[in-house]
Write an enzyme that holds these catalytic residues in place. Structure first.
Site, mmCIF file in Angstrom:
data_model
loop_
_atom_site.group_PDB
_atom_site.id
_atom_site.type_symbol
_atom_site.label_atom_id
_atom_site.label_comp_id
_atom_site.label_asym_id
_atom_site.label_seq_id
_atom_site.Cartn_x
_atom_site.Cartn_y
_atom_site.Cartn_z
ATOM 1 N N ASP A 82 0.847 -1.202 0.000
ATOM 2 C CA ASP A 82 0.000 0.000 0.000
ATOM 3 C C ASP A 82 0.879 1.248 0.000
ATOM 4 O O ASP A 82 1.997 1.240 0.522
ATOM 5 C CB ASP A 82 -0.902 -0.015 1.244
ATOM 6 C CG ASP A 82 -2.178 0.790 1.072
ATOM 7 O OD1 ASP A 82 -3.265 0.201 1.132
ATOM 8 O OD2 ASP A 82 -2.086 2.021 0.868
ATOM 9 N N ASN A 136 -6.270 -5.067 -5.495
ATOM 10 C CA ASN A 136 -7.420 -4.443 -4.839
ATOM 11 C C ASN A 136 -7.319 -2.918 -4.770
ATOM 12 O O ASN A 136 -8.347 -2.238 -4.721
ATOM 13 C CB ASN A 136 -7.536 -5.058 -3.426
ATOM 14 C CG ASN A 136 -8.378 -4.242 -2.500
ATOM 15 O OD1 ASN A 136 -9.600 -4.213 -2.621
ATOM 16 N ND2 ASN A 136 -7.731 -3.549 -1.555
ATOM 17 N N TYR A 186 -13.500 5.978 -13.113
ATOM 18 C CA TYR A 186 -13.787 4.851 -12.212
ATOM 19 C C TYR A 186 -14.567 3.775 -12.969
ATOM 20 O O TYR A 186 -14.189 2.603 -12.991
ATOM 21 C CB TYR A 186 -14.576 5.335 -10.984
ATOM 22 C CG TYR A 186 -14.691 4.285 -9.910
ATOM 23 C CD1 TYR A 186 -13.655 4.089 -8.997
ATOM 24 C CD2 TYR A 186 -15.809 3.468 -9.810
ATOM 25 C CE1 TYR A 186 -13.736 3.108 -8.011
ATOM 26 C CE2 TYR A 186 -15.905 2.491 -8.825
ATOM 27 C CZ TYR A 186 -14.863 2.314 -7.930
ATOM 28 O OH TYR A 186 -14.946 1.339 -6.965
ATOM 29 N N SER A 223 -12.498 2.199 -15.909
ATOM 30 C CA SER A 223 -11.390 1.343 -15.460
ATOM 31 C C SER A 223 -11.920 0.034 -14.882
ATOM 32 O O SER A 223 -11.337 -1.035 -15.108
ATOM 33 C CB SER A 223 -10.524 2.084 -14.424
ATOM 34 O OG SER A 223 -11.286 2.488 -13.308
ATOM 35 N N LYS A 224 -13.034 0.082 -14.184
ATOM 36 C CA LYS A 224 -13.581 -1.145 -13.584
ATOM 37 C C LYS A 224 -14.118 -2.089 -14.663
ATOM 38 O O LYS A 224 -13.982 -3.318 -14.547
ATOM 39 C CB LYS A 224 -14.674 -0.799 -12.565
ATOM 40 C CG LYS A 224 -14.149 -0.028 -11.351
ATOM 41 C CD LYS A 224 -13.091 -0.806 -10.592
ATOM 42 C CE LYS A 224 -12.633 -0.131 -9.319
ATOM 43 N NZ LYS A 224 -11.602 -0.889 -8.600
HETATM 44 N N1 LIG Z 1 -16.018 0.527 -0.948
HETATM 45 C C1 LIG Z 1 -16.806 0.412 -2.015
HETATM 46 O O1 LIG Z 1 -17.941 0.899 -2.045
HETATM 47 C C2 LIG Z 1 -16.300 -0.339 -3.216
HETATM 48 C C3 LIG Z 1 -17.250 -0.888 -4.108
HETATM 49 C C4 LIG Z 1 -16.785 -1.562 -5.225
HETATM 50 C C5 LIG Z 1 -15.445 -1.710 -5.444
HETATM 51 N N2 LIG Z 1 -14.549 -1.168 -4.571
HETATM 52 C C6 LIG Z 1 -13.125 -1.321 -4.853
HETATM 53 O O2 LIG Z 1 -12.500 -1.982 -3.778
HETATM 54 C C7 LIG Z 1 -11.109 -1.656 -3.789
HETATM 55 C C8 LIG Z 1 -10.659 -1.303 -2.382
HETATM 56 O O3 LIG Z 1 -11.274 -0.069 -2.029
HETATM 57 P P1 LIG Z 1 -11.803 0.264 -0.552
HETATM 58 O O4 LIG Z 1 -13.249 0.394 -0.652
HETATM 59 O O5 LIG Z 1 -11.220 -0.663 0.428
HETATM 60 O O6 LIG Z 1 -11.217 1.741 -0.391
HETATM 61 P P2 LIG Z 1 -10.039 2.304 0.552
HETATM 62 O O7 LIG Z 1 -9.907 3.722 0.168
HETATM 63 O O8 LIG Z 1 -10.351 1.959 1.955
HETATM 64 O O9 LIG Z 1 -8.767 1.451 0.120
HETATM 65 C C9 LIG Z 1 -7.991 1.719 -1.021
HETATM 66 C C10 LIG Z 1 -6.541 1.483 -0.652
HETATM 67 O O10 LIG Z 1 -5.738 1.648 -1.841
HETATM 68 C C11 LIG Z 1 -4.533 2.307 -1.428
HETATM 69 N N3 LIG Z 1 -3.881 2.968 -2.571
HETATM 70 C C12 LIG Z 1 -4.264 4.113 -3.184
HETATM 71 N N4 LIG Z 1 -3.395 4.440 -4.162
HETATM 72 C C13 LIG Z 1 -2.446 3.465 -4.170
HETATM 73 C C14 LIG Z 1 -1.266 3.247 -4.943
HETATM 74 N N5 LIG Z 1 -0.916 4.084 -5.935
HETATM 75 N N6 LIG Z 1 -0.502 2.156 -4.673
HETATM 76 C C15 LIG Z 1 -0.850 1.306 -3.658
HETATM 77 N N7 LIG Z 1 -1.950 1.474 -2.888
HETATM 78 C C16 LIG Z 1 -2.747 2.534 -3.147
HETATM 79 C C17 LIG Z 1 -5.013 3.295 -0.373
HETATM 80 O O11 LIG Z 1 -3.926 3.782 0.425
HETATM 81 C C18 LIG Z 1 -6.015 2.470 0.390
HETATM 82 O O12 LIG Z 1 -5.410 1.777 1.472
HETATM 83 C C19 LIG Z 1 -10.944 -0.530 -4.807
HETATM 84 O O13 LIG Z 1 -10.450 -1.038 -6.014
HETATM 85 C C20 LIG Z 1 -12.356 -0.017 -4.995
HETATM 86 O O14 LIG Z 1 -12.559 0.585 -6.246
HETATM 87 C C21 LIG Z 1 -14.943 -0.498 -3.447
#
Ligand SMILES: NC(=O)c1ccc[n+]([C@@H]2O[C@H](COP(=O)([O-])OP(=O)(O)OC[C@H]3O[C@@H](n4cnc5c(N)ncnc54)[C@H](O)[C@@H]3O)[C@@H](O)[C@H]2O)c1
Length: 265
Positions: free
Chosen positions: A37, A92, A156, A159-160
């Site tokens: 991270d 992730n 977003y 990319s997804k």
């Molecule tokens: N929470 C939701 O509603 C949701 C829904 C669908 C999909 N997602 C996807 O789930 C995944 C995780 O997201 P989350 O909800 O836990 O959000 P989050 O913001 O809690 O976690 C994202 C993490 O990615 C890290 N990060 C950001 N830029 C980075 C980089 N350049 N290199 C390494 N790490 C990096 C951040 O520091 C953070 O810890 C994402 O891909 C998000 O798009 C989330």
């Protein structure tokens, strides 16, 4: 794949979903998890998990921007050297961006799509059975946005959708290239993590959608564990939604009508 004794690398492992995935793997007695991270507070998360699972399991934090190929490769080298191999990779890390935020949108494309491509290739290489490694599984985290566009979030949403598409190709390569590496895709609906705070009022707006509520990360982690554990799942596109729970996008078993086998790296 039985998770007990296995080694996992999770990008964005310090965030809401990444930490929930790490916890689920450790509960299933994974031997080691490397949280990769960019968030400098990752060591605190690693320490918290080490305290929660104090037996012979190990949690490491590796600070890294996964959009940089060489830095990301360093995380794989570190994990392989430290734990003797890698069995599970979860791509992730992801961010949101609004369409008027051009720089942020470029970053979102690079992190949400390019870095998932890089992590998928690295996962194939570092777990490649045909090259003497042990095989394994990759879980790419997309979103329900891949199917139901989020207004004002082109980067977003786009990319997804790309992550779903590239996962299908990588899955077909599992047998074509004899990597022995399954590749699956996880598409959660809105989940209770810090990403929802990016735009003020998001949580309130979601709760007003009829029949909708914000999912708990632990519930999404149940789907993640199925994608890891079930050996018959390769190229699976799993949805996690409040309406249908955990299910699969219907063409998840579709295979390409023709295949071009690239020469191995
Ligand atoms: N929470 C939701 O509603 C949701 C829904 C669908 C999909 N997602 C996807 O789930 C995944 C995780 O997201 P989350 O909800 O836990 O959000 P989050 O913001 O809690 O976690 C994202 C993490 O990615 C890290 N990060 C950001 N830029 C980075 C980089 N350049 N290199 C390494 N790490 C990096 C951040 O520091 C953070 O810890 C994402 O891909 C998000 O798009 C989330």
């Amino acid at each position: 794949m039985p998770v007990a004794g296995k080694v996992a690398l999770i990008t964005g492992g310090v965030g809401g979903l990444g930490k929930a995935f790490a916890t689920a793997l450790l509960q299933a007695r994974a031997a080691a998890v490397c949280l990769v991270d960019i968030n400098k507070r990752g060591e605190e998360t690693a320490e918290e998990l080490r305290k929660k699972f104090p037996t012979n399991q190990t949690v490491e934090f590796y600070e890294c921007d996964v959009t940089d190929y060489n830095l990301f490769k360093g995380a794989f080298d570190f994990t392989e050297k430290k734990f003797g191999g890698i069995d599970i990779v979860c791509n992730n890390a992801g961010i949101n961006a609004l369409d008027h935020e051009i720089d942020k949108s470029i970053k979102a494309f690079r992190l949400n799509l390019e870095a998932v491509f890089l992590g998928t290739r690295l996962g194939q290489m570092y777990m490649d059975k045909s090259k003497g490694r042990g095989g394994g599984v990759i879980v790419n985290v997309a979103s329900m946005a891949a199917f139901m566009p989020i207004e004002n979030c082109m980067a977003y949403t786009g990319s997804k959708a790309g992550v779903v598409a590239l996962t299908k190709v990588a899955a077909s390569e599992a047998s074509l290239e004899e990597y022995g590496v399954r590749v699956n895709c996880l598409c959660p609906s809105f989940t209770d993590t810090p990403i929802l705070d990016y735009v003020e009022g998001t949580r309130e707006a979601i709760n007003m959608i009829p029949g909708h509520h914000i999912l708990k990360p632990e519930f999404v982690a149940e789907g993640f564990m199925q994608l890891v554990e079930k050996e018959d799942l390769n190229g699976a596109i799993m949805r996690v939604t409040p309406q249908k729970g955990i299910d699969f996008y219907k063409d998840h078993k579709r295979v390409p009508s023709f295949s071009v086998a690239p020469s191995k790296l």
